[in-house]
Motif scaffolding. Structure first.
Motif, PDB file in Angstrom:
ATOM      1  N   MET A   1     117.517  33.111  79.764  1.00  0.00           N
ATOM      2  CA  MET A   1     116.756  31.957  80.171  1.00  0.00           C
ATOM      3  C   MET A   1     115.340  32.423  80.488  1.00  0.00           C
ATOM      4  SD  MET A   1     119.250  29.459  81.948  1.00  0.00           S
ATOM      5  CE  MET A   1     120.637  29.040  80.983  1.00  0.00           C
ATOM      6  N   ALA A   2     114.612  32.601  79.448  1.00  0.00           N
ATOM      7  CA  ALA A   2     113.289  33.175  79.558  1.00  0.00           C
ATOM      8  C   ALA A   2     112.311  32.287  80.316  1.00  0.00           C
ATOM      9  CB  ALA A   2     112.747  33.471  78.169  1.00  0.00           C
ATOM     10  N   SER A   3     112.606  31.011  80.438  1.00  0.00           N
ATOM     11  CA  SER A   3     111.671  30.112  81.093  1.00  0.00           C
ATOM     12  C   SER A   3     111.813  30.093  82.608  1.00  0.00           C
ATOM     13  CB  SER A   3     111.846  28.696  80.536  1.00  0.00           C
ATOM     14  OG  SER A   3     113.144  28.232  80.821  1.00  0.00           O
ATOM     15  N   LEU A  56     135.172  31.764  70.855  1.00  0.00           N
ATOM     16  CA  LEU A  56     134.548  32.506  71.959  1.00  0.00           C
ATOM     17  C   LEU A  56     135.539  33.355  72.752  1.00  0.00           C
ATOM     18  CD1 LEU A  56     132.093  29.806  73.312  1.00  0.00           C
ATOM     19  CD2 LEU A  56     131.553  31.835  71.971  1.00  0.00           C
ATOM     20  N   ARG A  57     136.790  33.356  72.372  1.00  0.00           N
ATOM     21  CA  ARG A  57     137.813  34.095  73.121  1.00  0.00           C
ATOM     22  C   ARG A  57     137.451  35.573  73.278  1.00  0.00           C
ATOM     23  NH1 ARG A  57     143.153  32.956  70.614  1.00  0.00           N
ATOM     24  NH2 ARG A  57     142.143  34.030  68.913  1.00  0.00           N
ATOM     25  N   GLY A  58     136.874  36.180  72.264  1.00  0.00           N
ATOM     26  CA  GLY A  58     136.525  37.597  72.317  1.00  0.00           C
ATOM     27  C   GLY A  58     135.181  37.889  72.968  1.00  0.00           C
ATOM     28  N   VAL A  59     134.431  36.856  73.330  1.00  0.00           N
ATOM     29  CA  VAL A  59     133.104  37.038  73.930  1.00  0.00           C
ATOM     30  C   VAL A  59     133.249  37.000  75.444  1.00  0.00           C
ATOM     31  CG1 VAL A  59     130.782  36.084  74.139  1.00  0.00           C
ATOM     32  CG2 VAL A  59     131.986  35.941  71.963  1.00  0.00           C
ATOM     33  N   ALA A  63     124.877  35.024  74.793  1.00  0.00           N
ATOM     34  CA  ALA A  63     124.412  33.745  74.273  1.00  0.00           C
ATOM     35  C   ALA A  63     124.216  33.900  72.782  1.00  0.00           C
ATOM     36  CB  ALA A  63     123.098  33.345  74.944  1.00  0.00           C
ATOM     37  N   GLY A  64     124.358  32.792  72.071  1.00  0.00           N
ATOM     38  CA  GLY A  64     124.195  32.869  70.631  1.00  0.00           C
ATOM     39  C   GLY A  64     124.380  31.528  69.974  1.00  0.00           C
ATOM     40  N   VAL A  65     124.619  31.587  68.664  1.00  0.00           N
ATOM     41  CA  VAL A  65     124.777  30.382  67.858  1.00  0.00           C
ATOM     42  C   VAL A  65     126.055  30.525  67.045  1.00  0.00           C
ATOM     43  CG1 VAL A  65     123.746  28.988  66.031  1.00  0.00           C
ATOM     44  CG2 VAL A  65     122.288  30.080  67.723  1.00  0.00           C
ATOM     45  N   LEU A  66     126.856  29.453  67.047  1.00  0.00           N
ATOM     46  CA  LEU A  66     128.076  29.404  66.241  1.00  0.00           C
ATOM     47  C   LEU A  66     127.877  28.411  65.108  1.00  0.00           C
ATOM     48  CD1 LEU A  66     130.795  29.094  69.027  1.00  0.00           C
ATOM     49  CD2 LEU A  66     130.271  31.122  67.674  1.00  0.00           C
ATOM     50  N   PRO A  67     128.433  28.707  63.939  1.00  0.00           N
ATOM     51  CA  PRO A  67     128.397  27.691  62.883  1.00  0.00           C
ATOM     52  C   PRO A  67     129.314  26.538  63.270  1.00  0.00           C
ATOM     53  CG  PRO A  67     129.708  29.573  62.209  1.00  0.00           C
ATOM     54  CD  PRO A  67     129.087  29.930  63.530  1.00  0.00           C
ATOM     55  N   ALA A  68     128.961  25.357  62.866  1.00  0.00           N
ATOM     56  CA  ALA A  68     129.763  24.174  63.199  1.00  0.00           C
ATOM     57  C   ALA A  68     131.050  24.181  62.400  1.00  0.00           C
ATOM     58  CB  ALA A  68     128.968  22.916  62.907  1.00  0.00           C
ATOM     59  N   GLY A  69     132.094  23.649  63.001  1.00  0.00           N
ATOM     60  CA  GLY A  69     133.363  23.486  62.320  1.00  0.00           C
ATOM     61  C   GLY A  69     133.281  22.336  61.327  1.00  0.00           C
ATOM     62  N   PRO A  70     134.318  22.144  60.533  1.00  0.00           N
ATOM     63  CA  PRO A  70     134.270  21.099  59.500  1.00  0.00           C
ATOM     64  C   PRO A  70     134.118  19.688  60.066  1.00  0.00           C
ATOM     65  CG  PRO A  70     136.467  22.070  59.686  1.00  0.00           C
ATOM     66  CD  PRO A  70     135.547  22.873  60.531  1.00  0.00           C
ATOM     67  N   ASN A  71     134.627  19.420  61.242  1.00  0.00           N
ATOM     68  CA  ASN A  71     134.532  18.081  61.835  1.00  0.00           C
ATOM     69  C   ASN A  71     133.236  17.869  62.615  1.00  0.00           C
ATOM     70  OD1 ASN A  71     137.088  17.618  60.829  1.00  0.00           O
ATOM     71  ND2 ASN A  71     138.086  18.184  62.725  1.00  0.00           N
ATOM     72  N   GLU A  72     132.472  18.949  62.860  1.00  0.00           N
ATOM     73  CA  GLU A  72     131.280  18.872  63.701  1.00  0.00           C
ATOM     74  C   GLU A  72     129.987  18.750  62.911  1.00  0.00           C
ATOM     75  OE1 GLU A  72     131.861  22.618  65.526  1.00  0.00           O
ATOM     76  OE2 GLU A  72     133.028  21.822  67.173  1.00  0.00           O
ATOM     77  N   LYS A  73     130.021  18.913  61.606  1.00  0.00           N
ATOM     78  CA  LYS A  73     128.806  18.938  60.789  1.00  0.00           C
ATOM     79  C   LYS A  73     127.959  17.680  60.968  1.00  0.00           C
ATOM     80  CE  LYS A  73     129.459  22.708  58.157  1.00  0.00           C
ATOM     81  NZ  LYS A  73     128.686  23.861  58.331  1.00  0.00           N
ATOM     82  N   GLU A  74     128.595  16.525  61.141  1.00  0.00           N
ATOM     83  CA  GLU A  74     127.859  15.272  61.229  1.00  0.00           C
ATOM     84  C   GLU A  74     127.195  15.074  62.582  1.00  0.00           C
ATOM     85  OE1 GLU A  74     131.076  12.677  60.509  1.00  0.00           O
ATOM     86  OE2 GLU A  74     131.269  13.218  58.408  1.00  0.00           O
ATOM     87  N   ARG A  85     127.716  32.136  77.549  1.00  0.00           N
ATOM     88  CA  ARG A  85     128.932  32.528  78.262  1.00  0.00           C
ATOM     89  C   ARG A  85     128.554  33.611  79.254  1.00  0.00           C
ATOM     90  NH1 ARG A  85     134.937  32.650  76.061  1.00  0.00           N
ATOM     91  NH2 ARG A  85     135.911  33.128  78.036  1.00  0.00           N
ATOM     92  N   ALA A  86     128.887  33.394  80.525  1.00  0.00           N
ATOM     93  CA  ALA A  86     128.471  34.326  81.571  1.00  0.00           C
ATOM     94  C   ALA A  86     129.484  34.330  82.703  1.00  0.00           C
ATOM     95  CB  ALA A  86     127.096  33.915  82.107  1.00  0.00           C
ATOM     96  N   ARG A  87     129.283  35.236  83.618  1.00  0.00           N
ATOM     97  CA  ARG A  87     130.095  35.274  84.836  1.00  0.00           C
ATOM     98  C   ARG A  87     129.339  34.543  85.933  1.00  0.00           C
ATOM     99  NH1 ARG A  87     134.344  38.338  84.002  1.00  0.00           N
ATOM    100  NH2 ARG A  87     134.222  40.085  82.573  1.00  0.00           N
ATOM    101  N   PHE A  88     130.088  33.808  86.737  1.00  0.00           N
ATOM    102  CA  PHE A  88     129.500  33.021  87.810  1.00  0.00           C
ATOM    103  C   PHE A  88     130.147  33.382  89.139  1.00  0.00           C
ATOM    104  CE2 PHE A  88     128.406  30.598  84.115  1.00  0.00           C
ATOM    105  CZ  PHE A  88     127.215  29.984  84.426  1.00  0.00           C
ATOM    106  N   GLU A  89     129.326  33.353  90.182  1.00  0.00           N
ATOM    107  CA  GLU A  89     129.824  33.519  91.544  1.00  0.00           C
ATOM    108  C   GLU A  89     129.973  32.129  92.147  1.00  0.00           C
ATOM    109  OE1 GLU A  89     128.280  35.165  95.851  1.00  0.00           O
ATOM    110  OE2 GLU A  89     127.436  36.013  94.026  1.00  0.00           O
TER     111      GLU A  89
END
Length: 120
Positions: A1-3, A56-59, A63-74, A85-89
């Motif tokens: 969060m560079a801002s 994201l199970r292995g992450v 932070a990053g970008v995921l390609p959209a699934g077949p139902n999400e393209k629209e 994805r981060a750890r929170f207190e």
């Protein structure tokens, strides 16, 4: 969060405390002190959301970008989904106030993201 620091506050106007705070259904959403809209807690998980969580199970952190699934393209702009994805207190102030502070892995002082839950 560079801002810089981002503060998200979710405020429930429910006067009763029969439910746990995070089980409230309707929230007014504020970002850095400015009201941005409302949020509603859903009761069920959809297949697209399960697909993203499986990706994201292995992450563990990042932070990053995921390609959209077949139902999400629209529904997604540019066919991509940005994630963080981060750890929170968790800090419990009372039965009507909780906060989650993102823990920085690089050792810098202070969180970049704070999420507050408040019931009035």
């Amino acid at each position: 969060m560079a801002s810089g620091l981002v503060r998200i506050a979710l405020e429930s106007e429910t006067r009763t405390s029969k439910r746990k705070l995070l089980e409230e259904y309707v929230w007014a959403v504020y970002c850095n002190g400015k009201k941005t809209g409302y949020s509603i807690r859903r009761k069920q998980t959809y297949d697209d959301e399960i697909h993203v969580m499986q990706l994201l199970r292995g992450v563990s952190m990042g932070a990053g970008v995921l390609p959209a699934g077949p139902n999400e393209k629209e529904t997604l702009i540019d066919g991509e989904l940005t994630y963080l994805r981060a750890r929170f207190e968790r800090v419990v102030g009372s039965k009507d106030a909780e906060a989650f502070y993102m823990i920085n892995p690089d050792g810098t002082s202070g969180p970049d993201l704070c999420i507050f839950f408040v019931r009035q």
